[in-house]
Write a protein that holds these residues in place. Structure first.
Motif, PDB file in Angstrom:
ATOM      1  N   LEU A   6      52.344  40.615  41.311  1.00  0.00           N
ATOM      2  CA  LEU A   6      51.718  41.934  41.411  1.00  0.00           C
ATOM      3  C   LEU A   6      51.578  42.299  42.880  1.00  0.00           C
ATOM      4  CD1 LEU A   6      48.693  41.443  38.949  1.00  0.00           C
ATOM      5  CD2 LEU A   6      50.917  42.444  38.409  1.00  0.00           C
ATOM      6  N   PHE A   8      49.866  45.480  45.635  1.00  0.00           N
ATOM      7  CA  PHE A   8      48.963  46.633  45.721  1.00  0.00           C
ATOM      8  C   PHE A   8      49.092  47.326  47.073  1.00  0.00           C
ATOM      9  CE2 PHE A   8      47.374  43.697  42.628  1.00  0.00           C
ATOM     10  CZ  PHE A   8      47.027  44.521  41.573  1.00  0.00           C
ATOM     11  N   GLU A  13      54.531  49.408  47.882  1.00  0.00           N
ATOM     12  CA  GLU A  13      55.591  50.364  48.238  1.00  0.00           C
ATOM     13  C   GLU A  13      56.859  49.638  48.677  1.00  0.00           C
ATOM     14  OE1 GLU A  13      53.719  53.014  51.053  1.00  0.00           O
ATOM     15  OE2 GLU A  13      52.557  54.014  49.468  1.00  0.00           O
ATOM     16  N   ALA A  50      46.566  36.187  46.079  1.00  0.00           N
ATOM     17  CA  ALA A  50      45.617  35.722  45.067  1.00  0.00           C
ATOM     18  C   ALA A  50      46.428  35.082  43.949  1.00  0.00           C
ATOM     19  CB  ALA A  50      44.790  36.873  44.534  1.00  0.00           C
ATOM     20  N   GLN A  53      43.999  35.667  40.114  1.00  0.00           N
ATOM     21  CA  GLN A  53      42.820  36.458  40.501  1.00  0.00           C
ATOM     22  C   GLN A  53      41.862  35.782  41.468  1.00  0.00           C
ATOM     23  OE1 GLN A  53      41.136  37.750  36.758  1.00  0.00           O
ATOM     24  NE2 GLN A  53      43.196  38.153  36.001  1.00  0.00           N
ATOM     25  N   LYS A  54      42.284  34.618  42.019  1.00  0.00           N
ATOM     26  CA  LYS A  54      41.436  33.968  43.028  1.00  0.00           C
ATOM     27  C   LYS A  54      42.187  33.971  44.357  1.00  0.00           C
ATOM     28  CE  LYS A  54      38.052  32.026  40.358  1.00  0.00           C
ATOM     29  NZ  LYS A  54      37.906  33.233  39.540  1.00  0.00           N
ATOM     30  N   MET A  55      41.478  34.273  45.440  1.00  0.00           N
ATOM     31  CA  MET A  55      42.110  34.269  46.748  1.00  0.00           C
ATOM     32  C   MET A  55      42.656  32.870  47.030  1.00  0.00           C
ATOM     33  SD  MET A  55      41.753  37.358  47.756  1.00  0.00           S
ATOM     34  CE  MET A  55      42.487  37.133  49.355  1.00  0.00           C
ATOM     35  N   THR A  67      49.971  34.176  37.767  1.00  0.00           N
ATOM     36  CA  THR A  67      50.037  35.531  38.309  1.00  0.00           C
ATOM     37  C   THR A  67      49.698  35.466  39.791  1.00  0.00           C
ATOM     38  OG1 THR A  67      49.373  36.504  36.202  1.00  0.00           O
ATOM     39  CG2 THR A  67      49.064  37.862  38.167  1.00  0.00           C
ATOM     40  N   ALA A  69      49.257  37.725  43.235  1.00  0.00           N
ATOM     41  CA  ALA A  69      49.096  39.104  43.702  1.00  0.00           C
ATOM     42  C   ALA A  69      49.177  39.156  45.217  1.00  0.00           C
ATOM     43  CB  ALA A  69      47.772  39.658  43.213  1.00  0.00           C
ATOM     44  N   LEU A  71      48.002  41.083  48.367  1.00  0.00           N
ATOM     45  CA  LEU A  71      46.886  41.984  48.642  1.00  0.00           C
ATOM     46  C   LEU A  71      46.825  42.361  50.120  1.00  0.00           C
ATOM     47  CD1 LEU A  71      44.193  39.912  46.680  1.00  0.00           C
ATOM     48  CD2 LEU A  71      45.701  41.672  45.753  1.00  0.00           C
ATOM     49  N   PRO A  72      47.119  43.605  50.448  1.00  0.00           N
ATOM     50  CA  PRO A  72      46.945  44.043  51.841  1.00  0.00           C
ATOM     51  C   PRO A  72      45.451  44.138  52.148  1.00  0.00           C
ATOM     52  CG  PRO A  72      47.593  45.892  50.450  1.00  0.00           C
ATOM     53  CD  PRO A  72      47.640  44.661  49.583  1.00  0.00           C
ATOM     54  N   PHE A  74      41.731  44.993  52.411  1.00  0.00           N
ATOM     55  CA  PHE A  74      40.973  45.869  51.507  1.00  0.00           C
ATOM     56  C   PHE A  74      40.448  47.081  52.271  1.00  0.00           C
ATOM     57  CE2 PHE A  74      39.690  41.617  49.373  1.00  0.00           C
ATOM     58  CZ  PHE A  74      40.924  41.537  48.768  1.00  0.00           C
ATOM     59  N   SER A  75      40.374  48.195  51.576  1.00  0.00           N
ATOM     60  CA  SER A  75      39.848  49.398  52.227  1.00  0.00           C
ATOM     61  C   SER A  75      39.064  50.251  51.241  1.00  0.00           C
ATOM     62  CB  SER A  75      40.986  50.192  52.874  1.00  0.00           C
ATOM     63  OG  SER A  75      42.043  50.415  51.953  1.00  0.00           O
ATOM     64  N   GLY A  76      38.256  49.574  50.433  1.00  0.00           N
ATOM     65  CA  GLY A  76      37.411  50.302  49.489  1.00  0.00           C
ATOM     66  C   GLY A  76      36.145  50.794  50.151  1.00  0.00           C
TER      67      GLY A  76
ATOM     68  N   HIS B  89      32.009  52.684  41.973  1.00  0.00           N
ATOM     69  CA  HIS B  89      33.063  52.949  42.949  1.00  0.00           C
ATOM     70  C   HIS B  89      34.117  53.844  42.314  1.00  0.00           C
ATOM     71  CE1 HIS B  89      36.086  52.477  45.980  1.00  0.00           C
ATOM     72  NE2 HIS B  89      35.375  51.600  46.656  1.00  0.00           N
ATOM     73  N   VAL B 130      40.113  46.703  46.598  1.00  0.00           N
ATOM     74  CA  VAL B 130      40.237  48.156  46.411  1.00  0.00           C
ATOM     75  C   VAL B 130      40.943  48.692  47.648  1.00  0.00           C
ATOM     76  CG1 VAL B 130      38.972  50.328  46.157  1.00  0.00           C
ATOM     77  CG2 VAL B 130      38.094  48.256  45.066  1.00  0.00           C
ATOM     78  N   TRP B 131      41.837  49.657  47.434  1.00  0.00           N
ATOM     79  CA  TRP B 131      42.584  50.222  48.557  1.00  0.00           C
ATOM     80  C   TRP B 131      42.500  51.745  48.538  1.00  0.00           C
ATOM     81  CZ3 TRP B 131      44.230  46.299  45.402  1.00  0.00           C
ATOM     82  CH2 TRP B 131      44.329  45.042  46.019  1.00  0.00           C
TER      83      TRP B 131
END
Lengths: 77, 147
Positions: A6, A8, A13, A50, A53-55, A67, A69, A71-72, A74-76, B89, B130-131
């Motif tokens: 996966l 993100f 992209e 990850a 689902q664990k880093m 699985t 992933a 992960l770039p 984070f920017s939440g 969020h 989250v991005w």
């Protein structure tokens, strides 16, 4: 070995959001090498892995149907 | 117990101010609360070389994010004497000026609510997968100029 990949954010992209990989890799280091060969643009990008689902802090052993992933930063919020 | 429930964190689009008001209202029946602390994250119109941010489009790694938010909840409840904790969020598009993060903690005395709220916000920024993709306001204008 089958791995679900996966991605993100801006990494997705480059690699696409979701891929099934049938690859002969036994840990995250080998998987990264394979990804860098497939997508050289990734080398200049910052991202973490990850596994299920664990880093993944260090080199993590991969098993069938894991699985992974990409992960770039984070920017939440 | 509140800590044992699975909580829905993600909201599609911006968090409406009416929703925030209702959340406060709901706590008026909990008479042991003496303090609320609220953090609201708002999308800012940052200016870059190639334009101004008009909106942010949020995406998440849903399965992992649920785990991360669950851990943040559990660990914060264990650390501070909180009566309540709510985290919301946004996902999808949130325009500049709209709210994308709402953290709401309540306690008997203010120190717990204030410290917990701040810690939750910092942890979300650092740990939640989250991005936000910035969508520039003059992007369309630039395309028009090209033709």
């Amino acid at each position: 070995m089958k791995i679900k990949l996966l991605a993100f954010g801006q990494i997705a992209e480059i690699t696409g959001e979701q891929t099934e990989l049938a690859a002969d890799v036994c840990d995250t280091t080998e998987l990264l090498q394979l990804l860098y060969e497939k997508h050289p643009e990734l080398k200049s990008k910052s991202f973490k892995l990850a596994v299920n689902q664990k880093m993944a802090q260090d080199v993590t052993v991969l098993n069938e149907n894991d699985t992974v992933a990409l992960l770039p930063p984070f920017s939440g919020g | 117990m509140e800590t044992k429930k699975k909580h829905q964190v993600f909201v599609e689009g911006p968090i409406p101010s009416g929703f925030i008001a209702e959340s406060i209202e709901k706590h008026s029946k909990k008479l042991n609360i003496g303090a609320h602390s609220i953090f609201l994250g708002q999308v800012r119109n940052d200016r870059h070389e190639n334009g101004e941010v008009g909106a942010i489009e949020y995406t998440t790694y849903h399965a992992m994010a649920e785990e991360v938010f669950h851990h943040i909840r559990e660990e914060t409840f264990a650390k501070y004497a909180l009566t309540c904790m709510h985290i919301y969020h946004s996902l999808g598009t949130v325009q500049a000026g709209e709210i994308s993060l709402f953290v709401f903690t309540s306690s008997a005395h203010r120190a717990d609510a204030i410290s917990a709220c701040e810690e939750i916000v910092e942890r979300i920024k650092k740990e939640a997968p989250v991005w936000g993709k910035e969508i520039l306001t003059d992007q369309k204008t630039k395309w028009k100029q090209n033709t």
